[in-house]
Scaffold this active site. Sequence first.
Site, PDB file in Angstrom:
ATOM      1  N   PHE A 149       0.850  -1.199   0.190  1.00  9.21           N
ATOM      2  CA  PHE A 149       0.050   0.058  -0.026  1.00  9.21           C
ATOM      3  C   PHE A 149       0.811   1.389   0.110  1.00  9.21           C
ATOM      4  O   PHE A 149       0.347   2.265  -0.457  1.00  9.21           O
ATOM      5  CB  PHE A 149      -0.905   0.010   1.119  1.00  9.21           C
ATOM      6  CG  PHE A 149      -0.269   0.280   2.670  1.00  9.21           C
ATOM      7  CD1 PHE A 149       0.077   1.466   2.966  1.00  9.21           C
ATOM      8  CD2 PHE A 149       0.018  -0.863   3.133  1.00  9.21           C
ATOM      9  CE1 PHE A 149       0.848   1.697   4.171  1.00  9.21           C
ATOM     10  CE2 PHE A 149       0.618  -0.752   4.555  1.00  9.21           C
ATOM     11  CZ  PHE A 149       0.942   0.630   4.838  1.00  9.21           C
ATOM     12  N   LYS A 173      -1.413  -7.783  -8.817  1.00 11.22           N
ATOM     13  CA  LYS A 173      -2.304  -7.792  -7.549  1.00 11.22           C
ATOM     14  C   LYS A 173      -1.931  -6.682  -6.522  1.00 11.22           C
ATOM     15  O   LYS A 173      -1.029  -6.758  -5.825  1.00 11.22           O
ATOM     16  CB  LYS A 173      -2.100  -9.110  -6.740  1.00 11.22           C
ATOM     17  CG  LYS A 173      -3.427  -9.616  -6.203  1.00 11.22           C
ATOM     18  CD  LYS A 173      -3.974  -8.599  -4.994  1.00 11.22           C
ATOM     19  CE  LYS A 173      -3.057  -8.696  -3.738  1.00 11.22           C
ATOM     20  NZ  LYS A 173      -3.767  -7.721  -2.440  1.00 11.22           N
ATOM     21  N   CYS A 281       9.640   1.470   3.401  1.00 14.39           N
ATOM     22  CA  CYS A 281      10.606   0.303   3.873  1.00 14.39           C
ATOM     23  C   CYS A 281      11.916   1.075   3.859  1.00 14.39           C
ATOM     24  O   CYS A 281      13.076   0.254   4.499  1.00 14.39           O
ATOM     25  CB  CYS A 281      10.551  -0.864   2.653  1.00 14.39           C
ATOM     26  SG  CYS A 281      11.032  -0.376   1.319  1.00 14.39           S
TER      27      CYS A 281
END
Length: 496
Positions: A149, A173, A281
Site C-alpha cells: 500500500f 495484485k 521500507c
Amino acid sequence: MNHISHWIGGAERAGTSGRVGPVFNPATGEQSARVDLASAAEVAEAVAVARAAAGQWRSASLSQRSAVVFKFRELLAQRAGELAAIITAEHGKVLADAAGEVARGLENVEFATGVPHLMKGGFSEQAATGVDVYSIRQPLGVVAGITPFNFPAMVPLWMCATAIATGNAFVLKPSEKDPSAALWLARLWAEAGLPAGVFTVVNGDKEAVDALLAHPDIAAVSFVGSTPIARYIYETGTAHGKRVQALGGAKNHMIVLPDAELDAAADAAISAGYGAAGERCMAISVVVAVGEIADPLVEAIAARLPRIKVGAGTEAGVDMGPLISAEHRDRVAGYIEAGVSAGAAVIADGRKAGDLPEEGFFLGATLLDNVTPEMTVYTDEIFGPVLSVVRVRTYAEAVALVNDNEYGNGVAIFTRDGGAARRFQFEVDAGMVGVNVPIPVPVAYYSFGGWKASLFGDSHMYGPDGIRFYTRGKVVTSRWPDPGTSAIDLGFPQTR
C-alpha cells in the site's frame, strides 16, 4: 460510491465473487470506494487471458516492445500529476511526496526502454571447428507482482516496466487499501498500445494471492511487503516451482559519528524518519548516535519537530499526512506506549500532538531517546512516524548494532571522514548503503534489495537484476558444415 473492479483482457471487468473491500480516504477517515476481491476462479480466468496474450507479445520485436514502453513513458510523464492526486487520495501522503513516487517509478520505465540493448546475448565464433556458440535471453511467459500500500504506483512500475519490456505478460495484485493507481496504470498501458491481456490487474486479498502462488501458468512472482508475508510468499511460491523475489521489512539505521555536520544530520533524520509518515521500507527508524554527538543531535532533531505540519496531503504547506488506516494508526500508537513502558525517554509523543486534525488517521512525529536493543520499538518494524535514538560509545559498537539486527535493508552513515565511510561500506551487512545520504534507494540502472530478513530469493528488484529475473538464458550451439565433410561420429563431442 466509487466501485473499483479488475482489468482483464484490456478492459475493466466487474468482480463476480460477491466479495468487496472498503477503500478509505485516510485524511478524513471516510470510506471513498469499494473494491472487488477476486476469487480463485477469477484469478484463473485472468491468468488464462494473460497466457494467451503472452505468446503474441513474446513474438513482438524488441523495437516494437521498446516503442510501446517509450509511449507509456511519454504519457506517464505528461500525466504524472493525475497519478499523484490518486495516490494522495487513497494513501494519504502529501502531493509532493506522491509526485516524487511517480518520478522514481518513471525512472524505471526509462531504464526499460533500453531493452534492445539490455537483452543482448553473447557470441563465440569457432568454439570448435565449424561450430559457433551463442547465448540468448527469453521471457518467462506470465509473471505476477504483489505490491504494498505504501507505494501504489512506484513499486508496480519497478516490476511491470521490466517484465513487459522483456516480453512477458504481467499480472498485478495491488494492495486492496489503495487500488486505484493500478487501474490508472492499466488504462495508460492500453493507451500506449500494449496489446490486451499483457497487463492485468486483479484486485483481492489473501485468496487472490494464494491463487497466484499456486497457479501453474505463473512462472515468477515479485513481492514487496512485510517480512512475515515475504517469507510466506517465497516459501509458497517456490514450493509450486516458481521463481520468486520477495522483499521484506526493514529496520534502517542512521549512524552519526562525532565529526558529522550536525545540522545536516538532524535535517536528514527528520526527512528520512517522518517522510510519508514513516510508511517507507527505506525510512530511517533508528538514529545511532556515537559518543559526544548524542546530546546535541537529539536537541537538534527535537528543535525541528515543531516545524512539521501534519494534515491532509492536499493542503498547502503540509509536511506529513495520515497513516493508511485506523488499525495501523492504533498499532503504531501501541508501539509508542510500549517504548514508554520499557523506559525510553519521550522527547516528543505523536499521540499527544495538539494540532492533529480531529478526523482521519493521524499521528504526530514521535522521538524516543535512550532506546535499547531489547525494546520492541527497536526490534520491530513499526512503519510509522516514530524515530528511536540509540546511544553507543564507539564506531565499532554502532556497526555491531547494525550487523546484529535481523534486517539488512538500508543503512546510512553521517561523517566527514572518508576513511570511516570507506570502512563502513566494507563492513556493514546491508544491501543498500548511504554515505551522508539517509535514504539510499538505488537509481534505476542499479538494483534495489536488502540482505538477511529483508530479502527472500536470490534476485534484487529492477535494474540489471530485474532483466535477469524476468528472463532465462539459453545457449545455442550450431554448426553449418560443408555437406561434403559430413560423417557419423559416435565419440564424445570435442572442442579441440
